[in-house]
Scaffold this motif. Structure first.
Motif, PDB file in Angstrom:
ATOM      1  N   ALA A 104       9.901 -53.827   1.874  1.00  0.00           N
ATOM      2  CA  ALA A 104      11.036 -54.399   1.151  1.00  0.00           C
ATOM      3  C   ALA A 104      10.617 -54.878  -0.238  1.00  0.00           C
ATOM      4  O   ALA A 104      11.339 -54.696  -1.218  1.00  0.00           O
ATOM      5  N   PHE A 105       9.437 -55.488  -0.319  1.00  0.00           N
ATOM      6  CA  PHE A 105       8.948 -55.948  -1.618  1.00  0.00           C
ATOM      7  C   PHE A 105       8.758 -54.781  -2.579  1.00  0.00           C
ATOM      8  O   PHE A 105       9.164 -54.841  -3.750  1.00  0.00           O
ATOM      9  N   GLY A 106       8.171 -53.679  -2.093  1.00  0.00           N
ATOM     10  CA  GLY A 106       7.988 -52.510  -2.958  1.00  0.00           C
ATOM     11  C   GLY A 106       9.313 -51.958  -3.445  1.00  0.00           C
ATOM     12  O   GLY A 106       9.464 -51.616  -4.629  1.00  0.00           O
ATOM     13  N   ALA A 107      10.309 -51.905  -2.546  1.00  0.00           N
ATOM     14  CA  ALA A 107      11.622 -51.394  -2.938  1.00  0.00           C
ATOM     15  C   ALA A 107      12.325 -52.346  -3.901  1.00  0.00           C
ATOM     16  O   ALA A 107      12.923 -51.918  -4.902  1.00  0.00           O
ATOM     17  N   LEU A 115      13.580 -49.664 -12.406  1.00  0.00           N
ATOM     18  CA  LEU A 115      12.775 -48.440 -12.322  1.00  0.00           C
ATOM     19  C   LEU A 115      13.446 -47.381 -11.461  1.00  0.00           C
ATOM     20  O   LEU A 115      13.116 -46.200 -11.565  1.00  0.00           O
ATOM     21  N   ALA A 116      14.357 -47.799 -10.598  1.00  0.00           N
ATOM     22  CA  ALA A 116      15.065 -46.855  -9.728  1.00  0.00           C
ATOM     23  C   ALA A 116      16.296 -47.546  -9.177  1.00  0.00           C
ATOM     24  O   ALA A 116      16.367 -48.780  -9.124  1.00  0.00           O
ATOM     25  N   ASP A 117      17.299 -46.759  -8.772  1.00  0.00           N
ATOM     26  CA  ASP A 117      18.452 -47.335  -8.103  1.00  0.00           C
ATOM     27  C   ASP A 117      18.322 -47.100  -6.603  1.00  0.00           C
ATOM     28  O   ASP A 117      17.346 -46.542  -6.126  1.00  0.00           O
ATOM     29  N   VAL A 118      19.345 -47.532  -5.868  1.00  0.00           N
ATOM     30  CA  VAL A 118      19.250 -47.490  -4.413  1.00  0.00           C
ATOM     31  C   VAL A 118      19.343 -46.070  -3.850  1.00  0.00           C
ATOM     32  O   VAL A 118      19.182 -45.888  -2.647  1.00  0.00           O
ATOM     33  N   ARG A 119      19.592 -45.079  -4.676  1.00  0.00           N
ATOM     34  CA  ARG A 119      19.663 -43.697  -4.197  1.00  0.00           C
ATOM     35  C   ARG A 119      18.567 -42.821  -4.795  1.00  0.00           C
ATOM     36  O   ARG A 119      18.640 -41.599  -4.730  1.00  0.00           O
ATOM     37  N   SER A 120      17.558 -43.432  -5.350  1.00  0.00           N
ATOM     38  CA  SER A 120      16.470 -42.686  -5.974  1.00  0.00           C
ATOM     39  C   SER A 120      15.318 -42.510  -4.992  1.00  0.00           C
ATOM     40  O   SER A 120      15.036 -43.387  -4.166  1.00  0.00           O
ATOM     41  N   TYR A 121      14.628 -41.383  -5.095  1.00  0.00           N
ATOM     42  CA  TYR A 121      13.468 -41.146  -4.233  1.00  0.00           C
ATOM     43  C   TYR A 121      12.297 -42.049  -4.597  1.00  0.00           C
ATOM     44  O   TYR A 121      11.340 -42.156  -3.830  1.00  0.00           O
ATOM     45  N   ALA A 122      12.357 -42.698  -5.762  1.00  0.00           N
ATOM     46  CA  ALA A 122      11.312 -43.668  -6.096  1.00  0.00           C
ATOM     47  C   ALA A 122      11.350 -44.863  -5.150  1.00  0.00           C
ATOM     48  O   ALA A 122      10.329 -45.530  -4.945  1.00  0.00           O
ATOM     49  N   LEU A 123      12.510 -45.137  -4.559  1.00  0.00           N
ATOM     50  CA  LEU A 123      12.661 -46.287  -3.670  1.00  0.00           C
ATOM     51  C   LEU A 123      11.813 -46.135  -2.395  1.00  0.00           C
ATOM     52  O   LEU A 123      10.999 -47.012  -2.091  1.00  0.00           O
ATOM     53  N   PRO A 124      11.972 -45.053  -1.615  1.00  0.00           N
ATOM     54  CA  PRO A 124      11.108 -44.919  -0.434  1.00  0.00           C
ATOM     55  C   PRO A 124       9.642 -44.754  -0.778  1.00  0.00           C
ATOM     56  O   PRO A 124       8.775 -45.191  -0.017  1.00  0.00           O
ATOM     57  N   VAL A 125       9.328 -44.138  -1.913  1.00  0.00           N
ATOM     58  CA  VAL A 125       7.921 -43.998  -2.303  1.00  0.00           C
ATOM     59  C   VAL A 125       7.295 -45.369  -2.523  1.00  0.00           C
ATOM     60  O   VAL A 125       6.183 -45.657  -2.052  1.00  0.00           O
ATOM     61  N   LEU A 200      17.601 -39.047   1.917  1.00  0.00           N
ATOM     62  CA  LEU A 200      16.561 -39.856   1.279  1.00  0.00           C
ATOM     63  C   LEU A 200      15.515 -40.316   2.293  1.00  0.00           C
ATOM     64  O   LEU A 200      14.308 -40.250   2.034  1.00  0.00           O
ATOM     65  N   ALA A 201      15.968 -40.778   3.452  1.00  0.00           N
ATOM     66  CA  ALA A 201      15.049 -41.413   4.396  1.00  0.00           C
ATOM     67  C   ALA A 201      14.494 -40.478   5.453  1.00  0.00           C
ATOM     68  O   ALA A 201      13.343 -40.633   5.882  1.00  0.00           O
ATOM     69  N   LEU A 202      15.300 -39.511   5.904  1.00  0.00           N
ATOM     70  CA  LEU A 202      14.932 -38.726   7.078  1.00  0.00           C
ATOM     71  C   LEU A 202      13.612 -37.963   6.930  1.00  0.00           C
ATOM     72  O   LEU A 202      12.820 -37.936   7.886  1.00  0.00           O
ATOM     73  N   PRO A 203      13.328 -37.332   5.782  1.00  0.00           N
ATOM     74  CA  PRO A 203      12.037 -36.618   5.686  1.00  0.00           C
ATOM     75  C   PRO A 203      10.828 -37.526   5.912  1.00  0.00           C
ATOM     76  O   PRO A 203       9.867 -37.139   6.580  1.00  0.00           O
ATOM     77  N   PHE A 204      10.877 -38.754   5.384  1.00  0.00           N
ATOM     78  CA  PHE A 204       9.758 -39.683   5.559  1.00  0.00           C
ATOM     79  C   PHE A 204       9.680 -40.174   7.004  1.00  0.00           C
ATOM     80  O   PHE A 204       8.582 -40.313   7.561  1.00  0.00           O
ATOM     81  N   ILE A 205      10.828 -40.424   7.615  1.00  0.00           N
ATOM     82  CA  ILE A 205      10.836 -40.870   9.009  1.00  0.00           C
ATOM     83  C   ILE A 205      10.300 -39.775   9.929  1.00  0.00           C
ATOM     84  O   ILE A 205       9.476 -40.038  10.820  1.00  0.00           O
ATOM     85  N   VAL A 206      10.747 -38.544   9.717  1.00  0.00           N
ATOM     86  CA  VAL A 206      10.277 -37.435  10.550  1.00  0.00           C
ATOM     87  C   VAL A 206       8.778 -37.213  10.365  1.00  0.00           C
ATOM     88  O   VAL A 206       8.035 -37.013  11.343  1.00  0.00           O
ATOM     89  N   ALA A 248       3.403 -46.365   7.837  1.00  0.00           N
ATOM     90  CA  ALA A 248       3.830 -46.602   6.456  1.00  0.00           C
ATOM     91  C   ALA A 248       4.920 -45.621   6.035  1.00  0.00           C
ATOM     92  O   ALA A 248       5.915 -46.010   5.411  1.00  0.00           O
ATOM     93  N   LEU A 249       4.756 -44.349   6.363  1.00  0.00           N
ATOM     94  CA  LEU A 249       5.759 -43.349   6.012  1.00  0.00           C
ATOM     95  C   LEU A 249       7.094 -43.653   6.691  1.00  0.00           C
ATOM     96  O   LEU A 249       8.151 -43.684   6.047  1.00  0.00           O
ATOM     97  N   GLY A 250       7.045 -43.862   7.998  1.00  0.00           N
ATOM     98  CA  GLY A 250       8.280 -44.061   8.745  1.00  0.00           C
ATOM     99  C   GLY A 250       8.969 -45.370   8.415  1.00  0.00           C
ATOM    100  O   GLY A 250      10.173 -45.392   8.127  1.00  0.00           O
ATOM    101  N   VAL A 251       8.228 -46.476   8.442  1.00  0.00           N
ATOM    102  CA  VAL A 251       8.822 -47.781   8.175  1.00  0.00           C
ATOM    103  C   VAL A 251       9.249 -47.892   6.716  1.00  0.00           C
ATOM    104  O   VAL A 251      10.316 -48.426   6.407  1.00  0.00           O
ATOM    105  N   GLY A 252       8.429 -47.360   5.804  1.00  0.00           N
ATOM    106  CA  GLY A 252       8.803 -47.392   4.391  1.00  0.00           C
ATOM    107  C   GLY A 252      10.082 -46.620   4.127  1.00  0.00           C
ATOM    108  O   GLY A 252      10.975 -47.105   3.414  1.00  0.00           O
ATOM    109  N   GLY A 253      10.199 -45.433   4.694  1.00  0.00           N
ATOM    110  CA  GLY A 253      11.424 -44.658   4.528  1.00  0.00           C
ATOM    111  C   GLY A 253      12.632 -45.337   5.136  1.00  0.00           C
ATOM    112  O   GLY A 253      13.738 -45.300   4.577  1.00  0.00           O
ATOM    113  N   ALA A 254      12.434 -46.007   6.292  1.00  0.00           N
ATOM    114  CA  ALA A 254      13.545 -46.701   6.945  1.00  0.00           C
ATOM    115  C   ALA A 254      14.008 -47.899   6.136  1.00  0.00           C
ATOM    116  O   ALA A 254      15.214 -48.079   5.893  1.00  0.00           O
TER     117      ALA A 254
END
Length: 341
Positions: A104-107, A115-125, A200-206, A248-254
């Motif tokens: 959450a802090f990173g997002a 640096l990014a909005d709520v629909r940017s791929y920079a958010l899950p990264v 946005l989230a599913l690829p990282f969660i999978v 990290a991938l799954g929780v970060g994407g979620a």
């Protein structure tokens, strides 16, 4: 042999019951809202039947929310089971050691500073990078054979630091509308999610789930102890890195699309152990299905509980999860007292 057959049939029965429960909750989730739809109407709308209004409600408004509820809940349950298997500790879970808070802090950091909005791929990264750092810090601080007290203290420190850093970012933000958006987002919610959020989230969660499930046999060997696992060919260092990466991938994407939703990862494996035993390899998939069922049920509950404003699903899971966590601590304390005596 008869005992093994009974255990196998029991596992199959539990899995079948979990699948049916998740399917039922999915149908209920798609039917619950200002416009109530029966399961038959939901199925018709999913496959192109029913009225145009019903198709829009089910496919465009409720389906993304339900997909995210299933995927995020499954990822949290799977992450909890994986963390408990890695650390060989029943109180291990991503939220207890700061992974969601750090994500959450990173997002929040990238949102608050534009640096990014709520629909940017920079958010899950950004969320994934922060979650990776928190889990790695936990393992580095607590050590390989950390006891319960050390794990809880280290997790509390990481969670507190992430929370304080998030508050600092919000204080430094000059845009009050961004702060308000972040505040509501941090409570954890699946409201107003679209297919864009799913993409946005599913690829990282999978990806995170695949990594964790690929290590299931190593978890079983690791339950015998690190030295025994190494003698049997398990690279414990590599296993630790794989688990960190998967969580990290799954929780970060979620977290990047739902905010902080706590205690699913702690509760799900504990619900399965009395039914399936303590084999960490056999707990992964059932814990994922249980996590999905828990989050879907919580999201349904926040929509049907009478209130003047929307209740956030993260608030509800925390209200339920904190007493459960305290119960587990008391049970562990009694077990330790009995062992000492």
């Amino acid at each position: 042999m008869a005992t093994a057959d009974i255990a196998a049939r029991r596992r199959a029965g539990v899995m079948a019951a979990l699948v049916m429960l998740v399917v039922l909750l999915v149908l209920i989730s798609l039917g619950v809202g200002p416009v109530r739809l029966s399961p038959v109407s939901v199925i018709d709308a999913l496959f192109g039947g029913g009225s145009d209004v019903q198709q829009v409600i089910v496919r465009e408004i409720r389906l993304p929310r339900t997909i995210l509820g299933f995927a995020i809940g499954a990822m949290l349950g799977l992450s909890g089971a994986a963390m408990q298997g890695l650390l060989r500790n029943p109180l291990a879970a991503p939220e207890l050691f700061g992974a969601p808070q750090s994500a959450a802090f990173g997002a929040v950091l990238v949102i608050a500073f534009g640096l990014a909005d709520v629909r940017s791929y920079a958010l899950p990264v950004a969320a994934i990078a922060a979650a990776f750092a928190s889990v790695f810090a936990l393992l580095a601080i607590a050590g390989r054979n950390a006891g319960l007290l050390i794990l809880i203290l280290a997790g509390l420190a990481i969670s507190s630091l992430a929370g304080a850093a998030t508050a600092l970012v919000m204080n430094l933000s000059s845009n009050p509308f961004v702060v308000l958006e972040i505040t509501f987002w941090l409570l954890g919610s699946l409201d107003d999610r679209s297919l864009r959020h799913v993409v946005l989230a599913l690829p990282f969660i999978v990806a995170g789930a695949v990594i964790l499930l690929s290590q299931r046999h190593a978890f079983r060997v690791l339950s015998l102890g690190e030295e025994t696992a190494q003698s049997l060919g398990v690279d414990v260092g590599r296993l630790r890195l794989m688990v960190i990466s998967g969580v990290a991938l799954g929780v970060g994407g979620a977290v990047a699309v739902s905010g902080s939703i706590g205690f699913i990862g702690l509760v799900a494996p504990h619900l399965m152990r009395p039914l399936l035993g303590h084999d960490p390899a056999r707990l992964l998939v059932p814990s994922a299905l249980t996590g999905a069922a828990l989050l879907l049920a919580a999201d349904i509950a926040v929509r049907i509980i009478p209130s003047t404003s929307d209740i956030k699903v993260g608030v509800l899971t925390s209200i339920i999860g904190v007493p459960f966590f305290l119960y587990l601590i008391m049970r562990e304390r009694r077990a330790l007292s009995g062992g000492v005596a």
